[in-house]
Design a protein around this motif. Structure first.
Motif, PDB file in Angstrom:
ATOM      1  N   HIS A 157       2.683 -12.155   9.462  1.00 17.08           N
ATOM      2  CA  HIS A 157       2.224 -13.356   8.931  1.00 17.08           C
ATOM      3  C   HIS A 157       3.132 -14.521   9.385  1.00 17.08           C
ATOM      4  O   HIS A 157       3.004 -15.585   8.925  1.00 17.08           O
ATOM      5  N   ARG A 158       4.118 -14.263  10.373  1.00 18.01           N
ATOM      6  CA  ARG A 158       5.166 -15.261  10.702  1.00 18.01           C
ATOM      7  C   ARG A 158       5.670 -16.081   9.578  1.00 18.01           C
ATOM      8  O   ARG A 158       5.879 -17.369   9.796  1.00 18.01           O
ATOM      9  N   PHE A 159       6.320 -15.005   8.540  1.00 18.09           N
ATOM     10  CA  PHE A 159       6.845 -15.711   7.432  1.00 18.09           C
ATOM     11  C   PHE A 159       8.292 -16.224   7.848  1.00 18.09           C
ATOM     12  O   PHE A 159       8.723 -17.143   7.226  1.00 18.09           O
ATOM     13  N   ASP A 160       9.242 -15.284   8.417  1.00 16.83           N
ATOM     14  CA  ASP A 160      10.403 -15.673   8.660  1.00 16.83           C
ATOM     15  C   ASP A 160      11.084 -15.504   7.189  1.00 16.83           C
ATOM     16  O   ASP A 160      12.157 -16.345   6.937  1.00 16.83           O
ATOM     17  N   SER A 161      10.616 -14.540   6.467  1.00 17.46           N
ATOM     18  CA  SER A 161      11.176 -14.433   5.039  1.00 17.46           C
ATOM     19  C   SER A 161      10.778 -13.086   4.366  1.00 17.46           C
ATOM     20  O   SER A 161       9.442 -12.819   4.082  1.00 17.46           O
ATOM     21  N   LEU A 162      11.841 -12.154   4.425  1.00 14.63           N
ATOM     22  CA  LEU A 162      11.432 -10.728   4.079  1.00 14.63           C
ATOM     23  C   LEU A 162      11.271 -10.857   2.527  1.00 14.63           C
ATOM     24  O   LEU A 162      10.372  -9.998   2.107  1.00 14.63           O
ATOM     25  N   ALA A 163      11.636 -11.982   1.844  1.00 12.34           N
ATOM     26  CA  ALA A 163      11.425 -12.007   0.496  1.00 12.34           C
ATOM     27  C   ALA A 163       9.784 -12.148   0.004  1.00 12.34           C
ATOM     28  O   ALA A 163       9.265 -11.610  -0.737  1.00 12.34           O
ATOM     29  N   LYS A 164       9.328 -13.295   1.057  1.00 15.75           N
ATOM     30  CA  LYS A 164       7.882 -13.420   1.123  1.00 15.75           C
ATOM     31  C   LYS A 164       7.011 -12.231   1.383  1.00 15.75           C
ATOM     32  O   LYS A 164       6.247 -11.813   0.568  1.00 15.75           O
ATOM     33  N   SER A 165       7.453 -11.606   2.618  1.00 16.15           N
ATOM     34  CA  SER A 165       6.734 -10.167   2.990  1.00 16.15           C
ATOM     35  C   SER A 165       6.922  -9.261   1.743  1.00 16.15           C
ATOM     36  O   SER A 165       5.876  -8.461   1.444  1.00 16.15           O
ATOM     37  N   ALA A 166       7.825  -9.015   1.069  1.00 17.03           N
ATOM     38  CA  ALA A 166       7.963  -8.013  -0.194  1.00 17.03           C
ATOM     39  C   ALA A 166       6.878  -8.510  -1.126  1.00 17.03           C
ATOM     40  O   ALA A 166       6.297  -7.640  -1.578  1.00 17.03           O
ATOM     41  N   GLY A 167       7.078  -9.697  -1.528  1.00 20.80           N
ATOM     42  CA  GLY A 167       6.021 -10.310  -2.271  1.00 20.80           C
ATOM     43  C   GLY A 167       4.362  -9.957  -1.967  1.00 20.80           C
ATOM     44  O   GLY A 167       3.661  -9.274  -2.955  1.00 20.80           O
ATOM     45  N   VAL A 168       4.213 -10.228  -0.704  1.00 21.09           N
ATOM     46  CA  VAL A 168       2.926  -9.573  -0.328  1.00 21.09           C
ATOM     47  C   VAL A 168       2.677  -8.116  -0.530  1.00 21.09           C
ATOM     48  O   VAL A 168       1.598  -7.682  -0.799  1.00 21.09           O
ATOM     49  N   ILE A 169       3.802  -7.202  -0.130  1.00 24.03           N
ATOM     50  CA  ILE A 169       3.473  -5.920  -0.079  1.00 24.03           C
ATOM     51  C   ILE A 169       3.445  -5.364  -1.535  1.00 24.03           C
ATOM     52  O   ILE A 169       2.502  -4.408  -1.738  1.00 24.03           O
ATOM     53  N   ILE A 170       4.208  -5.982  -2.385  1.00 24.92           N
ATOM     54  CA  ILE A 170       4.185  -5.406  -3.966  1.00 24.92           C
ATOM     55  C   ILE A 170       2.738  -5.808  -4.296  1.00 24.92           C
ATOM     56  O   ILE A 170       2.143  -4.992  -4.916  1.00 24.92           O
ATOM     57  N   SER A 171       2.099  -6.927  -4.105  1.00 21.42           N
ATOM     58  CA  SER A 171       0.740  -7.416  -4.531  1.00 21.42           C
ATOM     59  C   SER A 171      -0.261  -6.749  -3.936  1.00 21.42           C
ATOM     60  O   SER A 171      -1.414  -6.182  -4.717  1.00 21.42           O
ATOM     61  N   ALA A 172      -0.157  -6.280  -2.619  1.00 28.02           N
ATOM     62  CA  ALA A 172      -1.055  -5.559  -2.082  1.00 28.02           C
ATOM     63  C   ALA A 172      -1.065  -4.060  -2.611  1.00 28.02           C
ATOM     64  O   ALA A 172      -2.160  -3.389  -2.699  1.00 28.02           O
ATOM     65  N   PHE A 173       0.237  -3.613  -2.683  1.00 19.00           N
ATOM     66  CA  PHE A 173       0.270  -2.142  -3.551  1.00 19.00           C
ATOM     67  C   PHE A 173      -0.585  -2.176  -4.731  1.00 19.00           C
ATOM     68  O   PHE A 173      -1.130  -1.298  -5.221  1.00 19.00           O
ATOM     69  N   VAL A 174      -0.175  -3.091  -5.694  1.00 26.10           N
ATOM     70  CA  VAL A 174      -0.958  -3.098  -6.923  1.00 26.10           C
ATOM     71  C   VAL A 174      -2.348  -3.194  -6.967  1.00 26.10           C
ATOM     72  O   VAL A 174      -2.998  -2.291  -7.332  1.00 26.10           O
ATOM     73  N   VAL A 175      -3.145  -4.109  -5.925  1.00 29.92           N
ATOM     74  CA  VAL A 175      -4.258  -3.968  -5.592  1.00 29.92           C
ATOM     75  C   VAL A 175      -5.018  -2.772  -5.173  1.00 29.92           C
ATOM     76  O   VAL A 175      -5.796  -2.162  -5.609  1.00 29.92           O
ATOM     77  N   ALA A 176      -4.278  -2.035  -4.200  1.00 29.31           N
ATOM     78  CA  ALA A 176      -4.530  -0.726  -3.654  1.00 29.31           C
ATOM     79  C   ALA A 176      -4.456   0.181  -4.758  1.00 29.31           C
ATOM     80  O   ALA A 176      -5.421   1.057  -4.791  1.00 29.31           O
ATOM     81  N   VAL A 177      -3.455   0.342  -5.484  1.00 29.11           N
ATOM     82  CA  VAL A 177      -3.431   1.475  -6.625  1.00 29.11           C
ATOM     83  C   VAL A 177      -4.545   0.980  -7.516  1.00 29.11           C
ATOM     84  O   VAL A 177      -5.266   2.182  -8.017  1.00 29.11           O
ATOM     85  N   LEU A 178      -4.686   0.108  -8.082  1.00 28.62           N
ATOM     86  CA  LEU A 178      -5.820  -0.386  -9.085  1.00 28.62           C
ATOM     87  C   LEU A 178      -7.268   0.088  -8.325  1.00 28.62           C
ATOM     88  O   LEU A 178      -8.108   0.658  -9.002  1.00 28.62           O
ATOM     89  N   GLY A 179      -7.587  -0.411  -7.159  1.00 27.13           N
ATOM     90  CA  GLY A 179      -8.634   0.188  -6.452  1.00 27.13           C
ATOM     91  C   GLY A 179      -8.788   1.490  -6.127  1.00 27.13           C
ATOM     92  O   GLY A 179      -9.940   2.089  -6.448  1.00 27.13           O
ATOM     93  N   ALA A 180      -7.860   2.292  -5.723  1.00 23.35           N
ATOM     94  CA  ALA A 180      -7.772   3.625  -5.945  1.00 23.35           C
ATOM     95  C   ALA A 180      -8.141   4.574  -7.196  1.00 23.35           C
ATOM     96  O   ALA A 180      -9.038   5.490  -7.119  1.00 23.35           O
ATOM     97  N   ALA A 181      -7.592   3.903  -8.015  1.00 21.99           N
ATOM     98  CA  ALA A 181      -7.793   4.415  -9.478  1.00 21.99           C
ATOM     99  C   ALA A 181      -9.104   4.160 -10.023  1.00 21.99           C
ATOM    100  O   ALA A 181      -9.625   5.001 -10.480  1.00 21.99           O
ATOM    101  N   ALA A 182      -9.855   3.168  -9.317  1.00 19.98           N
ATOM    102  CA  ALA A 182     -11.323   3.021  -9.544  1.00 19.98           C
ATOM    103  C   ALA A 182     -11.957   3.966  -8.961  1.00 19.98           C
ATOM    104  O   ALA A 182     -12.975   4.530  -9.620  1.00 19.98           O
TER     105      ALA A 182
END
Length: 198
Positions: A157-182
C-alpha cells in the motif's frame, strides 16, 4: 525456479521482506491462477496439520475440550479465513490511503503462504527429531511470518509506516476471524457433546 533459488528466495523473504515484497509486487499473474494457488496452499496446510497430529497428537483431555472440526470443515474454515483476509487487507488498506490492488495483495499472500508451508515442514521434521525444539521453531516461524506480513502490507500500500500497516493487518484479522466464525456456524461445526460434526 530451481530448488536452490526457491529456498534462497524463501530465506530472503524472512531476512529482507521489503525487498522481496517489491519484487513480488512487480509480478503480474492471472487472478484465477492466484486463487487456485491459494486454494492449493489451503489444502496443503490441512495436510500439514494432519501430519502434525500424527507426529504429536493432542492430549486426550485437551482434545475433549476442543471444538470438533473435521478435515473438510477445517478446509472450508481456512479457505474462508484466507479469502476474508486477502480482500480485507486490500480494501482496508485502500481505506487507510493505500494503493494496493486485489491482484497484488493476493500475489503477496500466496507467496507468504508458501513460505509458511516451508516453515511448517521444517517444524515437522524438527518435532520428529527433537519434539521440544519443534515448539521453538513454531514460535520463531510465527514471529518471522508476522514481520514479513507487516513489511509486505507496507510495500503493498506504499505506506512508509509500519504502524499503519499494523493497523490494516489487525483490522483485516478481525474481519477474517468474524467471517470465518460465521462460516463455522453456517456449516454446523459441533462443540463437544453437541450436534454431530459435518
Amino acid at each position: 525456479m530451481n530448488p536452490d533459488a526457491f529456498l534462497r528466495m524463501v530465506w530472503q523473504t524472512i531476512t529482507s521482506p521489503a525487498e522481496i515484497a517489491e519484487a513480488i509486487s512487480a509480478q503480474r499473474f492471472d487472478i484465477r491462477v492466484l486463487w487456485e494457488a491459494l486454494a492449493l496452499c489451503v489444502v496443503l496446510s490441512v495436510l500439514m496439520l494432519a501430519a502434525f497430529q500424527a507426529v504429536a497428537p493432542m492430549p486426550e483431555e485437551l482434545a475433549e475440550q476442543m471444538i470438533v472440526v473435521t478435515p473438510l470443515s477445517y478446509t472450508v474454515l481456512l479457505a474462508a479465513f484466507m479469502v476474508f483476509l486477502v480482500t480485507s487487507i486490500s480494501a482496508i488498506g485502500r481505506g487507510f490511503g493505500g494503493t494496493g490492488d486485489l491482484t497484488t495483495t493476493l500475489t503477496m499472500l500466496v507467496w507468504l503462504q508458501i513460505v509458511s508451508l516451508v516453515c511448517r515442514v521444517v517444524q515437522l521434521f524438527t518435532t520428529m527429531i527433537m519434539p521440544p525444539l519443534g515448539g521453538l521453531v513454531y514460535l520463531a516461524s510465527l514471529g518471522a511470518l508476522l514481520w514479513c506480513l507487516l513489511n509486505f502490507v507496507n510495500v503493498l500500500h506504499r505506506f512508509d509506516s509500519l504502524a499503519k500497516s499494523a493497523g490494516v493487518i489487525i483490522s483485516a484479522f478481525v474481519v477474517a476471524v468474524l467471517g470465518a466464525a460465521a462460516i463455522l456456524v453456517l456449516i454446523g461445526v459441533s462443540v463437544p457433546g453437541g450436534m454431530p460434526d459435518v
